[in-house]
Each structure stands twice: as C-alpha cells, then as structure tokens.
Design a protein around this motif. Structure first.
Motif, PDB file in Angstrom:
ATOM      1  N   ASP A 110      32.514 -75.997 -93.519  1.00  0.00           N
ATOM      2  CA  ASP A 110      33.704 -75.274 -93.973  1.00  0.00           C
ATOM      3  C   ASP A 110      33.545 -74.726 -95.385  1.00  0.00           C
ATOM      4  O   ASP A 110      34.057 -73.646 -95.697  1.00  0.00           O
ATOM      5  CB  ASP A 110      34.928 -76.199 -93.919  1.00  0.00           C
ATOM      6  CG  ASP A 110      35.339 -76.529 -92.488  1.00  0.00           C
ATOM      7  OD1 ASP A 110      34.910 -75.807 -91.571  1.00  0.00           O
ATOM      8  OD2 ASP A 110      36.067 -77.521 -92.305  1.00  0.00           O
ATOM      9  N   GLU A 111      32.841 -75.456 -96.244  1.00  0.00           N
ATOM     10  CA  GLU A 111      32.721 -75.017 -97.633  1.00  0.00           C
ATOM     11  C   GLU A 111      31.892 -73.741 -97.786  1.00  0.00           C
ATOM     12  O   GLU A 111      31.982 -73.048 -98.814  1.00  0.00           O
ATOM     13  CB  GLU A 111      32.105 -76.130 -98.488  1.00  0.00           C
ATOM     14  CG  GLU A 111      30.709 -76.536 -98.045  1.00  0.00           C
ATOM     15  CD  GLU A 111      30.182 -77.709 -98.845  1.00  0.00           C
ATOM     16  OE1 GLU A 111      30.105 -77.587-100.083  1.00  0.00           O
ATOM     17  OE2 GLU A 111      29.865 -78.745 -98.230  1.00  0.00           O
ATOM     18  N   TYR A 112      31.093 -73.393 -96.764  1.00  0.00           N
ATOM     19  CA  TYR A 112      30.260 -72.197 -96.833  1.00  0.00           C
ATOM     20  C   TYR A 112      30.710 -71.095 -95.874  1.00  0.00           C
ATOM     21  O   TYR A 112      30.290 -69.944 -96.022  1.00  0.00           O
ATOM     22  CB  TYR A 112      28.794 -72.538 -96.518  1.00  0.00           C
ATOM     23  CG  TYR A 112      28.223 -73.618 -97.379  1.00  0.00           C
ATOM     24  CD1 TYR A 112      28.233 -73.514 -98.762  1.00  0.00           C
ATOM     25  CD2 TYR A 112      27.663 -74.769 -96.814  1.00  0.00           C
ATOM     26  CE1 TYR A 112      27.704 -74.514 -99.568  1.00  0.00           C
ATOM     27  CE2 TYR A 112      27.129 -75.777 -97.608  1.00  0.00           C
ATOM     28  CZ  TYR A 112      27.157 -75.647 -98.977  1.00  0.00           C
ATOM     29  OH  TYR A 112      26.639 -76.637 -99.766  1.00  0.00           O
ATOM     30  N   ARG A 152      29.452 -69.181-105.524  1.00  0.00           N
ATOM     31  CA  ARG A 152      29.671 -69.565-104.132  1.00  0.00           C
ATOM     32  C   ARG A 152      28.610 -68.951-103.225  1.00  0.00           C
ATOM     33  O   ARG A 152      28.128 -69.608-102.286  1.00  0.00           O
ATOM     34  CB  ARG A 152      31.067 -69.136-103.682  1.00  0.00           C
ATOM     35  CG  ARG A 152      32.188 -70.039-104.203  1.00  0.00           C
ATOM     36  CD  ARG A 152      33.480 -69.781-103.474  1.00  0.00           C
ATOM     37  NE  ARG A 152      34.040 -68.486-103.819  1.00  0.00           N
ATOM     38  CZ  ARG A 152      34.896 -68.289-104.817  1.00  0.00           C
ATOM     39  NH1 ARG A 152      35.283 -69.315-105.573  1.00  0.00           N
ATOM     40  NH2 ARG A 152      35.378 -67.091-105.067  1.00  0.00           N
TER      41      ARG A 152
END
Length: 384
Positions: free
Chosen positions: A214-216, A141
């Motif tokens: 949002d994913e990061y 991530r």
C-alpha cells in the motif's frame, strides 16, 4: 537601532513582523528571546552578505537582511499556515535560524545551491515554495517506490533520483509481463523482456498488478498512468524492430536501458550488445571491424564486415567528402545499441578528420589509408 528592530521595521507586512509584535505584546518573546534573535540575526546577515559580496558593505548587508526575512517568512508561513500566534511561539522556541535553515533545506533538496538560494530563491512566493516542497516529497516517494520495484526484479545497482521514474516503469514491465524473472543487466535480457511484452500485451495497457504494498501503490500507479500508454505504444509499434528499441530516441527517457553510457564508459561492452549488432559485427569490437560495418552500411547501404577492393577504392576516391551526418545517424538508429552510438560517432569523425590531411593527388595513399582503418579483401557474405 537593534538588529531585531531593523528586521521588524523592514517590512511591516511580513508574518515575522506580525508574530514579533504579537510575541512582545503577549510576553511570548521576552528580553532573553529578543537578545538571542538579535545575536542570531546579525550572524546570519553577515554570512549571507559574504555570499553576496562583503559583510562590510551596507548594500550587501541590506540584501542579506531581505534574504533572511524571505527565508524566515517562507518557512513560518509553511509551518504555521500564517497563524500569527503559532508563528510567535515558533520564533520564541526555535529561533530564526531554525526557519532560515528549514527553508534553505527544502530549496537544496530541489537542487538549488547556497548562493542561488541567498541571491534569488529566498524571495519566492509561498505558493511556489509549497509546490517545491510537494515535488521534493513526491521525488522521495518515487525513489522509495523505485528501490522497492527494482528489488523485486533483482536490480542490484544504485540509481539516481532522476532515474526513479524510468526504474519504476521498467520494473513494472518485468513484473507484469515476466513475473518472477530477474534483471540480468544485459541487452539480451532486456530484449527478452520487450519480446514478452509484444507477445502478451495484446494491444492494451495493463494496470499495476495486485501485491504491491500500500505504501508504494499510489506512486506506482501515478507513474504508470503518466508514462504507461506511451511506453506500451512505443514497445508495441511493429514498425520498430525489436533491436531498434534500445536505440530509439525516446526509450532511455522512459525506461532503464542497459548501458546507457558512452562506449568508453561501459565496463562490460559485450553485455550491452543486441542480437542484431552481434550479427552485424560477428561479435567483434575491433575498431577496423566497427569502421568497416559503418562505412559499408552508410556509404553502400549494405552492411558487411569486409570491403571489396572496389568498394575501398570508391571510399578512397571520395575521402575528402564524408557522407552527411544525418545518414550516419539514421544508420546508427537502425542498427547500433544506444550505449555504443557516442563512441561510434567519435570513431567515425576521427576517420574523416584524419583523412583531410591526405593529399588529393595521391590515389595510392588514399587507398592505403582506407585499408589502414577498415578490413579490405575478399568479399564475404554480408552480415545483414
């Protein structure tokens, strides 16, 4: 006794054993599955035994069996949550190779090589295995968030997984304090960014700005919460001159500093030069100039690009007694870009090691040696 039976009888407390017994009792593991497990188990044991020593020696085969059981149980527990029924079905459907490879894959992602997995890490407890997998996933991530962050500021080079945190924090400084600016890949651009931080921060640590996908966002906020205050405290410390930040002991642990390789590994050394270093050296990378600025700065505490004859004679008189290493390192930290320090230390050591071969009785030879390595002549205005 069959290989499968040996596997089961080795440790009656393992999830594999419980699942095997349950699978036999319920018919999930039939004769075909049992034969396949026996065949695959024997093959895996011999492969592991070869890594340990020999697949012909009983001790190695026994250790290989324990390794295989360890890997199977780690992956079974991780995948099924210690559910015996689920474990039995997974063994029947996927086989034991699926579980040994699955456990090894997570360990390799953590940096363990195949031999260390077989000889050491197959025996870790499930809590450590879960923690290892969680860190692997966090690392992936971080890498994804780093790639997005660097793309925003136009950073075009590849980075290693180990540099993901520094990449995120560096990109955030650009995004927060120089929005719209792009990474120039040179020290001048890096210094401009640091100058902008000092001008705009007003002594506070800002938050991750809006507009992050949002994913990061969670990953960026986590990295910034762990390192942001330290970075801001370092950058805003006015006792550290702007050009010194590039060679500060902590800066390369926190940020992507241009040219963090040694001098000999830099393709475009000119782009790594700070404004201060350019002033000291006059923009030259000639070895006699570099040696002169080091000698004058370290020996006389007055950095210049040309030594007077008197200064050269002083150095020649003490040619067999180099200044303390700590004094050189202090001067480098004060003046030289981090990327150049390793190469400058090599140049400095070469000068003093060759000087040891000069006869102490020959003043002329000692002076000639200094003139060979450094610029000596009419005194010029000091560089700094």
């Amino acid at each position: 006794m069959s290989t499968a039976a040996q596997l089961v009888s080795h440790d009656d407390r393992t999830l594999f054993e419980k699942a095997w017994v349950q699978g036999i009792a319920t018919g999930v593991i039939d004769s075909d599955v049992s034969a396949r497990i026996t065949r695959d188990g024997a093959k895996a044991m011999r492969q592991y035994a070869c890594l340990m020593g020999s697949d012909y020696l009983r001790p190695d085969l026994e250790r290989a069996m324990r390794t295989m059981l360890g890997l199977i149980n780690l992956h079974l527990e991780y995948e099924t949550g210690n559910d015996v029924d689920r474990a039995a079905r997974s063994i029947a459907v996927n086989g034991i190779g699926y579980h040994t490879r699955g456990a090894a894959r997570h360990m390799k992602a953590a940096g363990y090589d195949e031999r260390s997995i077989v000889t050491q890490h197959a025996y870790m407890d499930i809590a450590s295995f879960r923690a290892l997998i969680a860190e692997n996933e966090n690392a992936l991530r971080r890498m994804s968030a780093a790639i997005w962050s660097l793309d925003v500021i136009g950073y075009g080079d590849d980075i290693d997984l180990a540099d993901a945190s520094q990449a995120i924090c560096t990109a955030l400084l650009f995004i927060i304090f120089r929005p719209g600016a792009t990474w120039s890949g040179d020290m001048a651009g890096f210094e401009t960014m640091l100058k902008a931080v000092r001008a705009k921060a007003k002594g506070r640590t800002p938050k991750v700005p809006a507009g992050v996908p949002d994913e990061y966002r969670a990953t960026l906020e986590d990295e910034w919460s762990r390192h942001g205050k330290t970075i801001m405290r370092l950058v805003l410390d006015k006792t550290i001159k702007l050009h010194q930040l590039s060679s500060h002991a902590r800066i390369t642990e926190l940020l992507l500093v241009p040219g963090t390789a040694s001098l000999s590994d830099i393709d475009d050394a000119a782009s790594m030069v700070t404004s201060h270093w350019k002033q000291l050296t006059g923009g030259s990378d000639d070895e006699d100039v570099l040696m002169t600025v080091m000698l004058s700065g370290v020996v006389f505490e007055k950095t210049k690009r040309t030594l007077t004859t008197a200064e050269a004679k002083t150095i020649a008189a003490g040619i067999h007694t180099p200044p303390p290493e700590a004094r050189l390192q202090a001067w480098l930290n004060e003046n030289a870009p981090h990327a150049f320090q390793s190469g400058l230390v090599d140049l400095w050591n070469h000068f003093w090691s060759e000087a040891e071969m000069i006869s102490p009785d020959s003043e002329a030879r000692r002076l000639a040696y200094v003139k060979e390595w450094a610029k000596v002549g009419r005194a010029v205005k000091k560089a700094a």
